[in-house]
Design an enzyme around this catalytic site. Structure first.
Site, short mmCIF file in Angstrom:
data_model
loop_
_atom_site.label_atom_id
_atom_site.label_comp_id
_atom_site.label_asym_id
_atom_site.label_seq_id
_atom_site.Cartn_x
_atom_site.Cartn_y
_atom_site.Cartn_z
N SER A 141 0.84 -1.21 0.00
CA SER A 141 0.00 0.00 0.00
C SER A 141 0.86 1.24 0.00
CB SER A 141 -0.88 0.01 1.25
OG SER A 141 -1.57 1.24 1.36
N TYR A 154 -1.64 -0.86 10.36
CA TYR A 154 -1.78 -1.18 8.94
C TYR A 154 -0.61 -0.60 8.13
CZ TYR A 154 -3.75 -1.19 4.20
OH TYR A 154 -3.96 -1.39 2.86
N1 LIG Z 1 -8.94 -0.72 -1.15
C1 LIG Z 1 -7.86 0.08 -1.00
O1 LIG Z 1 -7.96 1.32 -1.05
C2 LIG Z 1 -6.50 -0.53 -0.83
C3 LIG Z 1 -5.39 0.32 -0.92
C4 LIG Z 1 -4.11 -0.21 -0.76
C5 LIG Z 1 -3.95 -1.56 -0.50
N2 LIG Z 1 -5.04 -2.35 -0.41
C6 LIG Z 1 -4.82 -3.76 -0.11
O2 LIG Z 1 -5.45 -4.56 -1.07
C7 LIG Z 1 -5.78 -5.83 -0.50
C8 LIG Z 1 -7.22 -6.17 -0.84
O3 LIG Z 1 -8.07 -5.16 -0.35
P1 LIG Z 1 -9.50 -4.83 -0.99
O4 LIG Z 1 -9.64 -3.37 -0.94
O5 LIG Z 1 -9.68 -5.54 -2.26
O6 LIG Z 1 -10.43 -5.39 0.19
P2 LIG Z 1 -11.72 -6.35 0.23
O7 LIG Z 1 -12.58 -6.17 -0.95
O8 LIG Z 1 -12.28 -6.13 1.59
O9 LIG Z 1 -11.07 -7.81 0.14
C9 LIG Z 1 -10.28 -8.33 1.17
C10 LIG Z 1 -10.12 -9.81 0.91
O10 LIG Z 1 -9.19 -10.34 1.86
C11 LIG Z 1 -9.80 -11.44 2.52
N3 LIG Z 1 -9.21 -11.60 3.84
C12 LIG Z 1 -9.13 -10.72 4.85
N4 LIG Z 1 -8.48 -11.25 5.89
C13 LIG Z 1 -8.14 -12.50 5.51
C14 LIG Z 1 -7.45 -13.56 6.15
N5 LIG Z 1 -6.96 -13.42 7.38
N6 LIG Z 1 -7.25 -14.70 5.46
C15 LIG Z 1 -7.73 -14.87 4.20
N7 LIG Z 1 -8.40 -13.90 3.55
C16 LIG Z 1 -8.60 -12.73 4.21
C17 LIG Z 1 -11.28 -11.09 2.54
O11 LIG Z 1 -12.07 -12.23 2.78
P3 LIG Z 1 -12.95 -12.38 4.13
O12 LIG Z 1 -14.09 -11.40 3.98
O13 LIG Z 1 -13.38 -13.79 4.13
O14 LIG Z 1 -12.05 -12.01 5.28
C18 LIG Z 1 -11.43 -10.57 1.12
O15 LIG Z 1 -11.48 -11.64 0.21
C19 LIG Z 1 -5.50 -5.70 1.00
O16 LIG Z 1 -4.25 -6.29 1.31
C20 LIG Z 1 -5.42 -4.20 1.22
O17 LIG Z 1 -4.59 -3.86 2.30
C21 LIG Z 1 -6.31 -1.88 -0.57
#
Ligand SMILES: NC(=O)c1ccc[n+]([C@@H]2O[C@H](COP(=O)([O-])OP(=O)(O)OC[C@H]3O[C@@H](n4cnc5c(N)ncnc54)[C@H](OP(=O)(O)O)[C@@H]3O)[C@@H](O)[C@H]2O)c1
Length: 243
Positions: A141, A154
């Protein structure tokens, strides 16, 4: 890029960036191990929508999940070529509120984001080394690079992941290990972040927040970059240039 017959694990692929990555790589021919911790129905739905995929429920912070993910690939297809460590969590404490961060917050965030990424990578490395083009891609991130993000644990966890990326690349035995560091992405995670999205759209030189596809474009670029390793690619619409 042709990924026909290649086998890829995408952690946290029941929604958002992980789902987009699973769908995109499957469209390039890859066989996918889909994973989530609690969103079982959503994960099974993603896997069922792909031409050749298997769903594995499990918390990546649990060592048994890493074993199960790699075993799923090995049992079904006899190989593993790539891992996208995408699963991540944060806590509901603003970055500036240092006083509100509790020890259990650190446990929760580091366990999933850092230890989970390490455990899955560790379990996958033997099969990735056996591939003629093994790779790991970590989703970090902008919060790990600039002093921003959804919480202090985080942000620190994502900075740790960038360093983990470089160390795994150094000692990975020829497996390419890179990271993509998104800025603000429109996913279920950020569905309530209206004011932050407005602010980012005004500040970022590219004038908008990211879509999951923007992040996956960068992932695909790094997956196809056969001589790049140990790198973190910031995909933030230029936000990091102005904050
Ligand atoms: N959205 C943003 O602005 C942003 C920015 C920078 C980086 N990121 C990174 O991108 C990645 C994905 O985020 P997203 O925005 O796509 O979020 P999201 O739509 O909430 O998806 C998160 C995914 O991770 C899974 N997950 C969470 N904890 C887990 C665990 N302990 N073991 C296995 N699966 C787990 C969730 O499944 P469950 O619901 O089953 O837990 C879900 O499938 C993350 O690493 C986040 O830090 C996101």
């Amino acid at each position: 890029m042709d990924l026909t017959d290649r086998v890829v694990i995408v952690t946290g692929s029941s929604s958002g960036i992980g789902e987009e990555a699973a769908v995109r790589l499957a469209g390039m021919g890859a066989r996918i191990v889909v994973n989530s911790a609690s969103s079982v129905e959503a994960g099974e739905r993603v896997a069922a929508s792909l031409p050749d995929a298997v769903y594995v429920q499990g918390d990546v912070g649990d060592p048994a999940t890493a074993t199960a993910l790699v075993a799923a690939a090995a049992d079904r297809w006899g190989r593993l070529d790539g891992v996208i460590n995408n699963a991540g969590v944060t806590i509901d404490v603003p970055l500036h509120d240092i006083g509100a961060v509790r020890p259990e917050h650190w446990d929760e965030v580091l366990r999933t984001n850092v230890v989970g990424t390490f455990l899955v990578s560790q379990a996958a490395l033997p099969l990735l080394r056996a591939s003629d083009d093994g790779w790991i891609l970590n989703i970090t991130s902008i919060a790990g690079i600039r002093q921003t993000g959804s919480s202090l644990p985080y942000a620190v966890s994502k900075a740790a992941l960038d360093h983990l990326t470089a160390i795994l690349a150094k000692f990975g035995g020829g497996v390419r290990v890179n990271a993509v560091a998104p800025g603000l992405v429109a996913t279920p995670w950020t569905s309530e972040w209206g004011s932050q999205k407005e602010a980012v759209s005004q500040m970022a030189p590219l004038g908008r927040v990211a879509e999951p596809a923007d992040v996956v474009d960068a992932c695909v670029g790094l997956i196809g970059s056969r001589y790049a390793t140990g790198q973190t690619l910031l995909v933030d619409g230029g936000l990091g240039l102005v904050i």
